[in-house]
Design an enzyme around this catalytic site. Structure first.
Site, short mmCIF file in Angstrom:
data_model
loop_
_atom_site.label_atom_id
_atom_site.label_comp_id
_atom_site.label_asym_id
_atom_site.label_seq_id
_atom_site.Cartn_x
_atom_site.Cartn_y
_atom_site.Cartn_z
N HIS A 105 -10.81 -8.95 35.04
CA HIS A 105 -11.28 -9.36 33.72
C HIS A 105 -12.67 -8.74 33.47
O HIS A 105 -13.47 -8.62 34.40
CB HIS A 105 -11.35 -10.89 33.64
N GLY B 25 -14.28 -12.76 22.62
CA GLY B 25 -15.18 -13.84 22.23
C GLY B 25 -16.05 -13.52 21.03
O GLY B 25 -17.00 -14.25 20.75
N SER C 89 -10.19 -12.21 20.95
CA SER C 89 -10.24 -12.93 19.67
C SER C 89 -8.87 -13.12 19.02
O SER C 89 -8.72 -12.99 17.80
CB SER C 89 -11.21 -12.22 18.70
#
Ligand code: PGA
Length: 260
Positions: A99, A175, A215
Site C-alpha cells: 500500500h 483520501g 476516493s
C-alpha cells in the site's frame, strides 16, 4: 470476455480507535450489506489487534478478512512483525501488500516482492497495490506502474495466478476526494492486463483481478465499474461508513449481474 465476480475490499487503515468501535463498525457494515445472498466478494482489513474478534463476528466469512500488511518470515525474532501463519490462524484470507502508505513509510519493492512470495506459498490472496504519486503530461506514470508490477510479480508460478489481485491506486487519489476518471482507470486497467499477458500469456488475464482504489464513493462507483471496467475496489475512507460501503457493494452486485 466475461468479467470477474466483483471484489470489494475495505481498508480500515488505523481506524477505528478501539475494539468496541471496531465491533460496532463491523456489525453495522454487516447489517447494511443485508442478508440477501450476493455474488460480490466482500472483505474488510481491520487493524491487526481487531482481527480475531472480527473473525468471531463473521464465522460464515460472508465478510472475508484481509490484513493490511504482513512480514515475509514465518516465525522468530522479528519484534513488531506479524506473520502469515498468525494471520491465517485468525481467519485472514487475503493480504494487502505494498500500500502506498506502507511504501511512504519506507517499504521497498524488494520487501514487497518477498512478502508476495510468502503470501503465494501460504495460499492466501495477495492484493498488490501499485500507483503513481503524480501524473505527468508525458505519461511517465505508466512506466512507474509497470516497474512496480514487474518487480512484484516476477517469479510468481503461473498455476497460482488466481491468488493475485492488482489494485491500481494512484497516490494522488487516495483520501483526497479526487478519484481518477473512469476513462483513465480503463486505460490503466488495459495497460496492467498487457503486462500480465506479457509475463504469463493471454489466458492469465482471466485469472488476475484488477481493482481500483482512491476516493471511491457510491457516486463514482458505477462509472468506475462500467467505463473503468475494473473488477472491484479497494476502499479506504468510505469503508468506515457502513451505509456508503454497503451502497458501493450493492452497485457492484448490480453491475456484476448486468442489472444496472
Ligand atoms: P480512500 O483510500 O478510499 O480513502 O481514498 C483508498 C486506499 O488507501 O486504499
Amino acid at each position: 470476455m466475461k468479467s470477474h465476480i466483483p471484489l470489494i475490499v475495505g481498508n480500515w487503515k488505523m481506524n477505528p480507535a478501539t475494539l468496541g468501535k471496531a465491533r460496532k463498525l463491523f456489525l453495522d457494515t454487516r447489517k447494511e450489506i443485508g442478508r440477501k445472498k450476493l455474488e460480490t466478494q466482500i472483505a474488510v482489513a481491520p487493524p491487526f489487534p481487531f482481527l480475531s474478534e472480527m473473525q468471531r463476528l463473521s464465522p460464515s466469512q460472508r465478510i472475508g478478512l484481509a490484513a493490511q500488511d504482513v512480514f515475509f518470515e514465518s516465525i522468530g525474532a522479528h519484534t513488531g512483525e506479524v506473520s502469515l501463519p498468525m494471520l491465517k490462524s485468525v481467519g485472514v484470507s487475503s493480504v494487502i501488500v505494498g500500500h502506498s502508505e506502507r511504501r511512504a513509510a519506507g517499504e521497498t519493492d524488494e520487501e514487497i516482492y518477498k512478502d508476495i512470495q510468502a503470501i503465494f506459498k501460504s495460499g492466501v490472496t495477495a492484493i498488490v497495490c501499485v500507483g503513481e504519486k503524480a501524473r505527468d503530461a508525458q505519461g511517465n506514470y505508466f512506466g512507474i506502474v509497470e516497474a512496480q508490477i514487474r518487480s512484484a510479480i516476477r517469479s510468481i508460478p503461473k498455476t497460482k495466478l488466481k491468488q493475485l489481485v492488482i489494485a491500481y491506486e494512484p497516490v494522488w487519489a487516495i483520501g483526497t476526494g479526487n478519484h481518477a476518471t473512469a476513462e483513465d482507470v480503463h486505460e490503466m486497467k488495459l495497460f496492467i492486463q498487457k503486462i500480465i499477458a506479457d509475463q504469463f500469456g493471454r489466458d492469465a488475464i482471466k485469472k488476475v483481478r484488477v481493482l481500483y482504489g482512491g476516493s471511491v464513493k457510491k457516486k463514482n462507483a458505477h462509472a468506475l465499474l462500467a467505463v473503468g471496467q475494473v473488477d472491484g475496489f479497494l476502499i479506504g475512507g468510505a469503508s468506515l461508513k457502513p451505509k456508503e460501503f454497503a451502497a458501493i457493494i450493492h452497485i457492484a452486485e448490480s453491475h456484476g449481474k448486468g442489472t444496472l
